[in-house]
Design a protein around this motif. Structure first.
Motif, PDB file in Angstrom:
ATOM      1  N   THR A 171       0.846  -1.196   0.000  1.00 42.88           N
ATOM      2  CA  THR A 171       0.000   0.000   0.000  1.00 42.88           C
ATOM      3  C   THR A 171       0.879   1.243   0.000  1.00 42.88           C
ATOM      4  O   THR A 171       2.066   1.166   0.356  1.00 42.88           O
ATOM      5  N   PRO A 172       0.323   2.383  -0.389  1.00 47.87           N
ATOM      6  CA  PRO A 172       1.148   3.596  -0.526  1.00 47.87           C
ATOM      7  C   PRO A 172       1.895   3.979   0.753  1.00 47.87           C
ATOM      8  O   PRO A 172       2.992   4.518   0.700  1.00 47.87           O
ATOM      9  N   GLU A 173       1.287   3.684   1.908  1.00 51.61           N
ATOM     10  CA  GLU A 173       1.927   4.127   3.152  1.00 51.61           C
ATOM     11  C   GLU A 173       2.980   3.155   3.681  1.00 51.61           C
ATOM     12  O   GLU A 173       3.614   3.393   4.686  1.00 51.61           O
ATOM     13  N   MET A 174       3.162   2.033   2.943  1.00 48.96           N
ATOM     14  CA  MET A 174       4.149   1.049   3.407  1.00 48.96           C
ATOM     15  C   MET A 174       5.523   1.357   2.857  1.00 48.96           C
ATOM     16  O   MET A 174       5.652   1.727   1.682  1.00 48.96           O
TER      17      MET A 174
END
Lengths: 137, 161
Positions: free
Chosen positions: A39-42
């Motif tokens: 995911t983008p925040e990982m």
């Protein structure tokens, strides 16, 4: 042949989970499969480590893993490649519902050593242009 | 010497966004990765090399080897420099190279970092770096792909205070 190969699906976002659910509309419940969503925040490292955490458990009990990623040369494939190298196992990029179903079927029939190559070969054969009447061209 | 066309902060280095969008947009044939860990990780280097399109060259540097490289009289074309984090960007700046444009991918949460947006987290030190860079007209912007709306991190920091 007993199914002794785990499939790890690595995707951008959650579509891997959705794909597995969709594949079960066509085939039986797919066992021995895990999905990992980038995911983008990982961070890259967190994504990789989340897979290592699960892979280590299986490797400890002598299970084989086939890593299947979505985007060729994307982060998911980079991680799949690193893990395949680390565990001395195989990785394939280019996830699709065709590939997933083919992989599920062939892992029950084939030796791990030839499995990845056969999955790639069969999946490539499954891609075709279809004409107006639904026939393969 | 070479021309640094663009510096990008991205802990994933070479991946989809770079391959499909940034390389084409920047019309780049040479990429430098400056990272102490990647410099000694030959497996990861091989993976990154193999993912690049034909004709695009990649070179790997640690900060030490980078500063040595700068002493040489090597000439090459426009380059894209990839670094993992904002502190490496700062180290790059301190090498007295001209940085025209710098963007960042998402900056994920880590302990000690504060939220600027849903996908951008920075530490207090990183905030200071961003502001210092802007004093030298290097305005770091968060931009996923070239045609997405850039978000200037300096503005986020000042608006949040």
């Amino acid at each position: 042949m007993e199914n002794n190969v785990y499939i790890f699906v690595l995707t951008h976002g959650d579509w891997g989970k959705a794909l597995i659910d969709s594949a079960t509309l066509i085939t039986d419940e797919i066992e021995k499969i895990k999905s990992f969503s980038l995911t983008p925040e990982m961070s890259f490292i967190d994504f990789k480590n989340s897979i290592i955490k699960e892979a280590d458990k299986l490797v400890e009990i002598k299970e084989k893993i086939l890593f299947i990623s979505d985007l060729s040369c994307g982060s998911t494939s980079n991680v799949a490649c690193m893990l395949a190298e680390h565990y001395n196992m195989d990785a394939i990029s280019g996830l699709s519902i065709d590939l997933l179903i083919i992989a599920d079927e062939l892992r029950k029939e084939m030796d791990y050593k030839v499995l990845a190559d056969e999955i790639v070969k069969k999946t490539k054969e499954s891609i075709s242009k279809i004409d107006l009447y639904g026939k393969e061209v | 010497m070479f021309h640094i066309k663009h510096v990008r902060v991205d802990d994933r280095f070479i991946h989809g966004q770079i391959l499909i969008k940034w390389l084409k947009y920047l019309n780049i044939q040479r990429v430098f990765v400056i990272d102490d860990e990647v410099f000694t990780d030959y497996i990861f280097q091989s993976i990154l090399k193999n993912s690049l399109p034909k004709g695009v060259i990649i070179e790997f540097f640690s900060m030490n080897s980078w500063t040595e490289y700068l002493q040489g009289k090597v000439s090459c074309e426009d380059v894209l420099i990839l670094v993992k984090d904002i502190s490496t960007l700062w180290s790059l700046f301190l090498c007295d190279v001209e940085i025209e444009e710098a963007t960042t991918a998402n900056l994920p949460y880590k302990e000690g970092k504060n939220k600027l947006t849903e996908s951008i987290y920075v530490s207090d030190i990183e905030k200071k770096i961003i502001i210092s860079l802007s004093d030298y007209k290097i305005n770091l912007k968060a931009q996923i792909v070239p045609n997405s709306k850039p978000i200037y991190l300096k503005d986020l920091i000042f608006n949040g205070e």
